[in-house]
Design a protein around this motif. Sequence first.
Motif, mmCIF file in Angstrom:
data_model
loop_
_atom_site.group_PDB
_atom_site.id
_atom_site.type_symbol
_atom_site.label_atom_id
_atom_site.label_comp_id
_atom_site.label_asym_id
_atom_site.label_seq_id
_atom_site.Cartn_x
_atom_site.Cartn_y
_atom_site.Cartn_z
ATOM 1 N N TYR A 31 5.385 -2.958 -3.627
ATOM 2 C CA TYR A 31 5.691 -1.837 -2.744
ATOM 3 C C TYR A 31 6.365 -0.679 -3.469
ATOM 4 C CZ TYR A 31 3.993 -4.337 1.202
ATOM 5 O OH TYR A 31 3.150 -4.977 2.060
ATOM 6 N N ASP A 60 4.441 3.453 -5.437
ATOM 7 C CA ASP A 60 5.145 4.643 -4.959
ATOM 8 C C ASP A 60 5.687 5.467 -6.121
ATOM 9 O OD1 ASP A 60 4.761 4.546 -2.346
ATOM 10 O OD2 ASP A 60 6.862 4.167 -1.767
ATOM 11 N N GLY A 99 -1.055 8.919 1.770
ATOM 12 C CA GLY A 99 -0.165 7.910 2.369
ATOM 13 C C GLY A 99 0.088 6.817 1.347
ATOM 14 N N ASN A 100 0.211 5.582 1.839
ATOM 15 C CA ASN A 100 0.470 4.441 0.949
ATOM 16 C C ASN A 100 -0.617 4.315 -0.115
ATOM 17 O OD1 ASN A 100 2.701 3.727 2.291
ATOM 18 N ND2 ASN A 100 1.690 2.222 3.640
ATOM 19 N N TRP A 101 -0.166 3.910 -1.310
ATOM 20 C CA TRP A 101 -1.087 3.640 -2.412
ATOM 21 C C TRP A 101 -1.934 4.852 -2.798
ATOM 22 C CZ3 TRP A 101 -1.402 -1.369 -4.557
ATOM 23 C CH2 TRP A 101 -0.644 -2.319 -3.879
ATOM 24 N N TRP A 110 -3.676 6.687 -0.849
ATOM 25 C CA TRP A 110 -4.882 6.884 -0.032
ATOM 26 C C TRP A 110 -4.763 8.199 0.735
ATOM 27 C CZ3 TRP A 110 -8.050 3.818 -2.043
ATOM 28 C CH2 TRP A 110 -7.815 2.457 -2.236
ATOM 29 N N THR A 132 -4.828 10.590 3.771
ATOM 30 C CA THR A 132 -4.655 10.398 5.213
ATOM 31 C C THR A 132 -5.095 11.637 5.988
ATOM 32 O OG1 THR A 132 -2.385 11.155 5.047
ATOM 33 C CG2 THR A 132 -2.718 8.785 5.012
#
Length: 433
Positions: free
Chosen positions: A21, A25, A106-108, A110, A112
């Motif tokens: 996690y 980031d 967004g996360n990783w 990706w 959005t």
Amino acid sequence: MLRVLIRLYLITIVTFSAAIYMIPDLVIKVFHERFLSYNLDQSRGLQDLIVKQFHQVPTAQWTSLAQDLDQQFQPLEIALVRIDDADFSRYEHERLQRGEKIVRMGNWGWRTLSVAPLDGTLAVKLTVPPDPMDVNLLYWSINALIGAALLACLLIWLRPHWRDLERLKSTAERFGKGHLSERTQIPPRSNIGSLASVFDTMAGDIENLLNQQRDLLNAVSHELRTPLTRLDFGLALALSDDLPAASRERLQGLVAHIRELDELVLELLSYSRLQNPAWVPEQVDVPLDEFIDSILGSVDDELESPQIVIDVLLHGQLERFSLDPRLTARALQNLLRNAMRYCEKRIQVSVQVQPQGCEIWVDDDGIGIPDDERERIFEPFYRLDRSRDRATGGFGLGLAISRRALEAQGGTLTVEPSPLGGARFRLWLPTAV
Ligand code: ADP
């Protein structure tokens, strides 16, 4: 093993989860520009196609076109937005005003959201909605499967380590209990192979040293016996002559010293014989009550005072028990002699046979043994420094011999405070298998 496995697994899984996690980031933060330009490149084709569609119809139809496209692109969401929409940041706002596209990650990393300006006031917004529940669950099941694979991996890695460590531990325990020929037998290819080999070398060195010491003790004791016998014989001859009373008394004193030395040599020989690992004890089935009786009979005449009472308590049904009669009698006689020396006026011998073995207690009402000396009294030549002890004679070998005599049969000898007030010696002999 379970505890170590759980600890190792928890550490691995927590580190793994934290890493999974936090590291993406961090990398995305550090290389933000690169990720942004990559996402812009990725979305450019699609956005250009959508923008082209808008430019092919009059502005008045943009709203209905946006709704049509939104239907067609499901689950992606397409909407018309104003460039000065409060949802955009200053930076995004400036880009849109310059006619440039924007993306959000967004996360990783990706994508959005991506927005492409249509004219000076409106832009088309393409939103990638969050993953639906079932896909989310599938992602989580991937995580769970990775966790299970990690656990299996740790188990496969830990098992041989654990087995070898257990073997090292049991070897050390058996070695400590006097099985000096015990070795780990752990192959050098094992991960603890070098540790095991150092242990084996150390065990070999200790065994050699102890064997040399035992052989020396044995040889010296044997060599001492011959001159002692000659001296004893010579003195007996001298005593048979006509001698003045004073000389006779001196010679008799010398004979007593020689007998004492002879006794010490005999004790030393017994002790070193018991130390010999090759020596196998006998196993004879004896009726316990008669056996105890005969031992009491053998030390009875050594009672210093007729006021001393010896009680025998036989708990439950006393059957026959398989033991080495000579060794057990030797140990019990030593304990009884000590009890006779140190008791006030009561000695108690209790016997109890259980399915696992036979327990014999020798209690007395004497001065007892201080807590911190309870292990040391079993060391050879160790005598408690008490004024009464010095008067009692002895070499400090009796208890060491008794303990060895029981350990040779797989039993134990320990001491604790007695309910009678003095010392309680507890003999334990396991049932023969
Ligand atoms: P020794 O032959 O000198 O008595 P042991 O090995 O039999 O040697 O005993 C070691 C020491 O343990 C003795 O010096 C004595 O101080 C103590 N001891 C042994 N048995 C008893 C007992 N029943 N009560 C009190 N002290 C004891």
